[in-house]
Design a protein around this motif. Structure first.
Motif, PDB file in Angstrom:
ATOM      1  N   GLY A  75      -2.811   6.127 -63.215  1.00 24.95           N
ATOM      2  CA  GLY A  75      -4.025   5.566 -63.822  1.00 24.95           C
ATOM      3  C   GLY A  75      -4.764   4.623 -62.874  1.00 24.95           C
ATOM      4  N   THR A  76      -3.978   3.852 -62.126  1.00 22.10           N
ATOM      5  CA  THR A  76      -4.582   2.908 -61.168  1.00 22.10           C
ATOM      6  C   THR A  76      -5.308   3.667 -60.054  1.00 22.10           C
ATOM      7  OG1 THR A  76      -2.689   1.479 -61.600  1.00 22.10           O
ATOM      8  CG2 THR A  76      -4.084   0.897 -59.719  1.00 22.10           C
ATOM      9  N   ILE A  77      -4.653   4.749 -59.550  1.00 20.07           N
ATOM     10  CA  ILE A  77      -5.283   5.548 -58.489  1.00 20.07           C
ATOM     11  C   ILE A  77      -6.584   6.147 -58.997  1.00 20.07           C
ATOM     12  CG2 ILE A  77      -5.016   7.621 -57.064  1.00 20.07           C
ATOM     13  CD1 ILE A  77      -3.365   5.265 -56.068  1.00 20.07           C
ATOM     14  N   LYS A  78      -6.521   6.631 -60.259  1.00 19.75           N
ATOM     15  CA  LYS A  78      -7.726   7.257 -60.821  1.00 19.75           C
ATOM     16  C   LYS A  78      -8.870   6.256 -60.932  1.00 19.75           C
ATOM     17  CE  LYS A  78      -6.031  11.287 -63.268  1.00 19.75           C
ATOM     18  NZ  LYS A  78      -5.700  11.921 -64.540  1.00 19.75           N
ATOM     19  N   SER A  79      -8.562   5.085 -61.479  1.00 15.47           N
ATOM     20  CA  SER A  79      -9.654   4.115 -61.634  1.00 15.47           C
ATOM     21  C   SER A  79     -10.113   3.599 -60.274  1.00 15.47           C
ATOM     22  CB  SER A  79      -9.242   2.963 -62.553  1.00 15.47           C
ATOM     23  OG  SER A  79      -8.139   2.286 -62.013  1.00 15.47           O
ATOM     24  N   ARG A  80      -9.168   3.512 -59.319  1.00 15.90           N
ATOM     25  CA  ARG A  80      -9.540   3.054 -57.973  1.00 15.90           C
ATOM     26  C   ARG A  80     -10.502   4.061 -57.325  1.00 15.90           C
ATOM     27  NH1 ARG A  80      -4.413   1.439 -54.623  1.00 15.90           N
ATOM     28  NH2 ARG A  80      -4.281  -0.196 -56.201  1.00 15.90           N
ATOM     29  N   GLU A 108      -0.262  12.846 -55.826  1.00 16.19           N
ATOM     30  CA  GLU A 108       0.427  12.668 -54.542  1.00 16.19           C
ATOM     31  C   GLU A 108       0.205  11.264 -53.989  1.00 16.19           C
ATOM     32  OE1 GLU A 108       0.584  16.935 -52.227  1.00 16.19           O
ATOM     33  OE2 GLU A 108      -1.388  16.128 -52.667  1.00 16.19           O
ATOM     34  N   VAL A 109      -1.041  10.808 -54.090  1.00 19.31           N
ATOM     35  CA  VAL A 109      -1.356   9.468 -53.589  1.00 19.31           C
ATOM     36  C   VAL A 109      -0.579   8.424 -54.390  1.00 19.31           C
ATOM     37  CG1 VAL A 109      -3.186   7.785 -53.144  1.00 19.31           C
ATOM     38  CG2 VAL A 109      -3.664  10.223 -52.898  1.00 19.31           C
ATOM     39  N   ALA A 110      -0.504   8.634 -55.706  1.00 17.00           N
ATOM     40  CA  ALA A 110       0.226   7.702 -56.577  1.00 17.00           C
ATOM     41  C   ALA A 110       1.698   7.637 -56.167  1.00 17.00           C
ATOM     42  CB  ALA A 110       0.085   8.149 -58.033  1.00 17.00           C
ATOM     43  N   LEU A 168     -12.905  16.414 -42.373  1.00 14.51           N
ATOM     44  CA  LEU A 168     -13.677  15.256 -42.734  1.00 14.51           C
ATOM     45  C   LEU A 168     -14.870  15.602 -43.621  1.00 14.51           C
ATOM     46  CD1 LEU A 168     -13.027  12.473 -41.843  1.00 14.51           C
ATOM     47  CD2 LEU A 168     -14.629  12.692 -39.950  1.00 14.51           C
ATOM     48  N   ALA A 169     -15.392  16.809 -43.452  1.00 16.29           N
ATOM     49  CA  ALA A 169     -16.591  17.193 -44.182  1.00 16.29           C
ATOM     50  C   ALA A 169     -16.354  17.215 -45.683  1.00 16.29           C
ATOM     51  CB  ALA A 169     -17.073  18.564 -43.715  1.00 16.29           C
ATOM     52  N   ARG A 170     -15.067  17.273 -46.079  1.00 20.35           N
ATOM     53  CA  ARG A 170     -14.771  17.262 -47.519  1.00 20.35           C
ATOM     54  C   ARG A 170     -15.255  15.976 -48.167  1.00 20.35           C
ATOM     55  NH1 ARG A 170      -9.012  20.023 -47.880  1.00 20.35           N
ATOM     56  NH2 ARG A 170      -8.554  18.336 -46.451  1.00 20.35           N
ATOM     57  N   LEU A 171     -15.402  14.975 -47.339  1.00 18.92           N
ATOM     58  CA  LEU A 171     -15.891  13.692 -47.802  1.00 18.92           C
ATOM     59  C   LEU A 171     -17.303  13.821 -48.371  1.00 18.92           C
ATOM     60  CD1 LEU A 171     -15.119  10.791 -47.960  1.00 18.92           C
ATOM     61  CD2 LEU A 171     -15.681  10.509 -45.560  1.00 18.92           C
ATOM     62  N   VAL A 226      -7.805  11.393 -50.655  1.00 20.29           N
ATOM     63  CA  VAL A 226      -8.221  12.449 -51.585  1.00 20.29           C
ATOM     64  C   VAL A 226      -9.262  13.378 -50.966  1.00 20.29           C
ATOM     65  CG1 VAL A 226      -9.353  12.927 -53.786  1.00 20.29           C
ATOM     66  CG2 VAL A 226      -7.626  11.110 -53.629  1.00 20.29           C
ATOM     67  N   TYR A 227     -10.317  12.783 -50.358  1.00 24.32           N
ATOM     68  CA  TYR A 227     -11.430  13.621 -49.926  1.00 24.32           C
ATOM     69  C   TYR A 227     -11.345  14.115 -48.502  1.00 24.32           C
ATOM     70  CZ  TYR A 227     -13.440  12.646 -54.396  1.00 24.32           C
ATOM     71  OH  TYR A 227     -13.637  12.590 -55.732  1.00 24.32           O
ATOM     72  N   VAL A 228     -10.572  13.441 -47.653  1.00 23.42           N
ATOM     73  CA  VAL A 228     -10.451  13.913 -46.283  1.00 23.42           C
ATOM     74  C   VAL A 228      -9.149  14.683 -46.082  1.00 23.42           C
ATOM     75  CG1 VAL A 228     -10.404  13.268 -43.855  1.00 23.42           C
ATOM     76  CG2 VAL A 228     -11.904  12.054 -45.433  1.00 23.42           C
ATOM     77  N   HIS A 229      -8.034  14.091 -46.550  1.00 16.92           N
ATOM     78  CA  HIS A 229      -6.754  14.772 -46.357  1.00 16.92           C
ATOM     79  C   HIS A 229      -6.442  15.749 -47.475  1.00 16.92           C
ATOM     80  CE1 HIS A 229      -6.300  12.122 -42.993  1.00 16.92           C
ATOM     81  NE2 HIS A 229      -6.412  11.057 -43.774  1.00 16.92           N
ATOM     82  N   GLY A 230      -7.290  15.773 -48.501  1.00 18.07           N
ATOM     83  CA  GLY A 230      -7.159  16.785 -49.550  1.00 18.07           C
ATOM     84  C   GLY A 230      -5.946  16.604 -50.437  1.00 18.07           C
TER      85      GLY A 230
END
Lengths: 222, 213
Positions: free
Chosen positions: B192-197, B182-184, A209-212, B173-177
């Motif tokens: 492009g939508t994921i990036k702007s989101r 991958e999200v797209a 979570l800290a990556r946030l 992106v920031y928690v699950h890395g």
């Protein structure tokens, strides 16, 4: 027992006055706590002084370049207006931590304590420059999420003990890390652990979570 | 390991000191310099000070020129250092160290503070903090510190306030890395939508965090 000291080179640059000011503050505070380095610094300073104050015979014989300087100086009165600095303390939750002399002046420039996650307390210290300085207190079992460093992280243990997955640190230990190091500090000291830390670039959290925090590290970096 | 470095260190120290002693043999001895400092401290002895001046002024000038390179500033450093020697000779303690070391530390401190003032984004760390050679009381600065710290808890709280799609992308992106690609792929959404989101979500978070201040 203090196991982590500045290197010989760092002590030499410190004695020379050429070491980076932030690192100098950490080294100086370490020397306040470490008799071994105090003695070493005394010896190193003597060497540096004798190497610095050298002059050729020709230069030594010509005092005319100084004009009236000597007379002007002797026109000045004696200055007895000096006194020793007072010991200073940092308070947290009813505890009263003595600080190394070098950090004494910065108590007045320390923000109030802030409780973070993971049994961590943090108080930011304004030392100017492009760095972030803070006191961090880890309660018993308190830990900082695993992180690496984009720049340098200089830490001095002021009171207590902690581990970081690689080493065990005690009061007075000096820890100099950079982007090659990833660690997870945690204090198992029943009384917790107080450290003083300076970073010159934001930390980079590497797991969970800290990556946030990463996209905002510039915010809490300043 | 500690003992070994200490021994090694003492050896290099004494070697260097021997070399330094031969080079500076043309000047006055430590004993004579110390006597002069005591005479200045106790009797304001002008003869003793002129000996100190003749010994140290050329050495300090040579040091300052090497360090700073500017003749006028170098001379200022010489003058300030020797003024301290004249005014504060009573602070010299022969039991703590040699006269040349004491005078050097005064010059080094002045040089440190001088160079610090020259920098634009300087740390506010002065020579007195680092080397209390001529310990003087420093004025305390009771400035109010601006508290701009953001905690993980605060960020988490704000993430909860984001629109559902923005929240999903931030957590992925920031928690699950995960990468944005991958999200797209997983959500069957154009990259492009994921990036702007992501960009919008971060902007929104910053705004929400700024409202705290």
């Amino acid at each position: 027992m203090i196991n982590f000291h500045p290197s010989e080179m760092q002590l030499q640059s410190f004695a020379n006055g050429t070491l980076n000011p932030s690192l100098s503050l950490i080294v100086s505070s370490h020397c306040d706590l470490c008799r071994h380095c105090q003695q070493k610094l005394k010896e190193v300073t003597q060497v540096v002084a004798s190497q610095s104050l050298i002059v050729s015979e020709k230069e030594e014989s010509d005092l005319s370049v100084f004009g009236d300087m000597m007379q002007n100086i002797m026109d000045e009165p004696e200055d007895m207006n000096t006194r020793a600095s007072e010991p200073s303390f940092l308070d947290l939750d009813g505890r009263h931590f003595p600080l190394p002399r070098s950090l004494g002046r910065f108590v007045n420039r320390t923000a109030s304590w802030k409780k973070l996650v993971g049994k961590l307390w943090q108080a930011q210290v304004d030392i100017g420059g492009d760095v972030r300085a803070e006191f961090i207190y880890m309660e018993h079992g308190g830990s900082v999420p695993e992180h690496t460093h984009r720049g340098n992280e200089w830490t001095l243990v002021i009171n207590g003990e902690f581990e970081d997955g690689h080493h065990h640190f005690e009061t007075g230990d000096l820890i100099l890390l950079d982007s090659q190091h990833t660690h997870t500090p945690v204090s198992n000291d029943p009384d917790g652990c107080l450290v003083f830390s300076i970073v010159d670039k934001p930390l980079h959290f590497t797991s969970g979570l800290a990556r946030l925090l990463n996209p905002f590290s510039h915010l809490f970096f300043k | 390991m500690l003992v070994e470095t200490t021994l090694q260190h003492s050896k290099t120290t004494s070697n260097k000191m021997n070399a330094a002693n031969t080079e500076s043999s043309s000047g006055l001895s430590s004993e004579v310099l110390a006597e002069c400092l005591v005479a200045v401290a106790e009797r304001r002895c002008r003869t003793s000070f002129s000996k100190l001046f003749s010994h140290f002024a050329p050495r300090l000038r040579s040091y300052a020129l090497k360090q700073i390179g500017n003749e006028a500033i170098a001379m200022e450093l010489v003058q300030d250092t020797l003024t301290n020697v004249w005014q504060k000779a009573h602070l010299f303690n022969g039991e703590k160290g040699m006269p040349s070391t004491w005078v050097f530390t005064i010059a080094r401190n002045l040089r440190f503070d001088f160079l610090r003032k020259m920098q634009s984004r300087k740390e506010d760390i002065c020579a007195d903090d680092l080397w209390p050679v001529l310990v003087e009381q420093t004025a305390s600065l009771d400035e109010e510190l601006v508290d701009d710290t953001v905690t993980l808890e605060q960020i988490l709280e704000k993430v909860g306030l984001l629109p559902e799609k923005q929240k999903q992308v931030i957590l992925a992106v920031y928690v699950h890395g995960k990468s944005q690609q991958e999200v797209a792929d997983e959500t069957d959404t154009p990259l492009g939508t994921i990036k702007s989101r992501t960009r919008l979500a971060l902007q929104k978070l910053k705004e929400l965090l700024d409202e705290n201040d």
